[in-house]
Design an enzyme around this catalytic site. Structure first.
Site, mmCIF file in Angstrom:
data_model
loop_
_atom_site.group_PDB
_atom_site.id
_atom_site.type_symbol
_atom_site.label_atom_id
_atom_site.label_comp_id
_atom_site.label_asym_id
_atom_site.label_seq_id
_atom_site.Cartn_x
_atom_site.Cartn_y
_atom_site.Cartn_z
ATOM 1 N N CYS A 89 0.811 -1.227 0.000
ATOM 2 C CA CYS A 89 0.000 0.000 0.000
ATOM 3 C C CYS A 89 0.841 1.272 0.000
ATOM 4 O O CYS A 89 0.319 2.354 -0.275
ATOM 5 C CB CYS A 89 -0.914 0.019 1.219
ATOM 6 S SG CYS A 89 -1.743 -1.536 1.550
ATOM 7 N N CYS A 413 -1.328 2.950 6.376
ATOM 8 C CA CYS A 413 -0.901 1.632 6.832
ATOM 9 C C CYS A 413 -0.514 0.819 5.607
ATOM 10 O O CYS A 413 -0.958 1.090 4.492
ATOM 11 C CB CYS A 413 -2.004 0.943 7.625
ATOM 12 S SG CYS A 413 -3.533 0.648 6.712
#
Length: 427
Positions: A89, A413
């Site tokens: 991510c 995150c």
């Protein structure tokens, strides 16, 4: 040597929700769709960049090293060096961070840094047993050998799974990303109604931003091969409500889980680019910076609580610059899950957590919701994994400028138990 680094421009495609089949664009298609108009509005040639860096997680087999393929399709010249980065991510933010460090240290003057992802093009994956059987069948030399191989076939050999499903399951903990959000919801007491309310607000904020033109100049239309124009982020639900979301079943921990499809980020396709430049490049090309990149930080933690990555990355960044929670005017926290964002906010207000984990004497403090994801986030926009980190940095820069704010932090995150954060100041 440490030179100032500026974010001078950027753009992205609309984020297009996956609908159970491959979407109209591959990762490189998406990068080109927003890259062309972005480069066309610059006062310099496309060949003026020293480097191209592109984040991408699910690289399709026809586009190995999508950064290089995109650079060539964008007319940046055969001599253009380009490479792809992957940190799940965080890939889109990693591209900016790598560019920032190259320019800061004096080896480069101007870099095109982006992120792209077409999650709808995630491949189908066969089991190991099925793959071995297909190999045995391919090696069979005659009819008898082929018949022997066919005798070993099982019906499940013809039932592949979507690679994305495997990719979103942590190989260390065996938890999928939604389950890690459930862990945080339990740890910090995030209830279902609060998570749904956060999700509804994300949709309302993006709806308002679209209607009021706050994404103008940041989002370029994408045109598919049929000539259809995709002009807006199409996962937004203006009519979303807590009552509607309450009807959805938990997706990962039935029947009592807090994480549902309605309060999670959407599976989406999209790309984003940013242009980073040194002071020398700004002056040489007559550029007007949007923001200055001040610093960045990466952190790692237990993969089972990966959603707390923003806390572990952002807090040391703030500490290093002597910033309290009130010194940060705007925050962009990628909305992987509503429960995950809310857990981060709760952790920053938890005396014990901040003392034991972050080294503070007491809680870091409360982030006012009016300063967080002011124009919506991944719950309403979607989360093309390799792109999101780039988008939140770009949008933070634009939001600081639009609101006359001074300072902001973009953070996310990262699957696998990491977090990334970037500190920006208005230029």
């Amino acid at each position: 040597m440490s030179r100032p680094v500026y974010l001078v421009d950027g753009a992205r495609t609309p984020f297009l929700r996956a609908r159970g089949r491959p979407g109209p664009f591959t990762p490189v298609d998406l990068a080109v769709q927003c890259g062309r108009p972005l480069l066309m509005r610059q006062p310099f040639e496309a060949t003026a960049f020293d480097l191209v860096i592109l984040g991408c997680v699910n690289v399709v087999q026809d586009e190995m090293n999508p950064a290089r393929v995109a650079a060539l399709r964008l007319g940046m010249g055969e001599k253009q060096v380009a490479f792809t980065v992957q940190i799940n991510c965080g890939s889109g933010m990693q591209s900016i961070d790598t560019a920032y460090r190259y320019i800061r240290e004096g080896s480069h003057e101007m870099i095109l840094a982006g992120g792209t992802e077409a999650l709808s093009h995630a491949p189908l994956v066969y089991s190991r047993e099925a793959t071995e059987w297909y190999g045995e069948l391919a090696r069979a030399k005659g009819p008898l050998d082929k018949m022997k191989a066919m005798a070993d076939v099982r019906p499940d050999f013809f039932s592949p799974v979507i690679g994305l499903e495997r990719g979103l399951t942590d190989p260390i903990t065996s938890l999928n990303m939604g389950q890690t959000a459930e862990v945080l919801a339990h740890r910090f007491g995030i209830d279902r109604t609060t998570a749904d309310a956060y999700a509804v607000d994300s949709h309302k904020r993006l709806t308002a931003a679209q209607k009021e033109g706050r994404l103008k100049g940041e989002v370029f239309p994408a045109f598919d091969k049929d000539g259809t124009a995709h002009e807006h982020d199409d996962g937004v639900r203006p009519d979303s409500s807590i009552d509607k979301l309450a009807k959805l079943n938990p997706a990962f921990e039935k029947p009592y889980g807090k994480v549902t499809p309605g309060n999670s980020s959407q599976i989406t396709d999209g790309a984003s680019w940013t242009i980073l430049a040194s002071e020398t490049a700004v002056e040489a090309h007559g550029l007007t910076p949007i923001a200055k990149i001040v610093d960045s930080e990466w952190a790692a933690l237990d993969p089972g609580i990966m959603g707390l990555g923003p806390v572990l990355a952002s807090t040391p960044l703030a500490q290093r610059h002597g910033l309290s929670v009130d010194d940060v005017d705007l925050w962009e926290i990628n909305e992987a899950f509503a429960a995950q964002v809310l857990a981060c906010l709760a952790a920053w207000q938890d005396d014990d957590f901040c003392r034991d984990v972050l080294g503070y004497d007491n809680a870091f403090g409360r982030i006012d919701h009016d300063r967080l994801n002011v124009d919506g986030g991944a719950i309403s926009l979607g989360h093309p994994v390799g792109t999101s980190g780039n988008r939140i940095v770009l949008h933070l820069a634009n939001a600081l400028k639009a609101r006359g704010a001074k300072r902001g932090i973009a953070t996310e995150c990262i699957g696998g138990g990491q977090g990334g954060a970037m500190l920006l100041e208005a230029a």
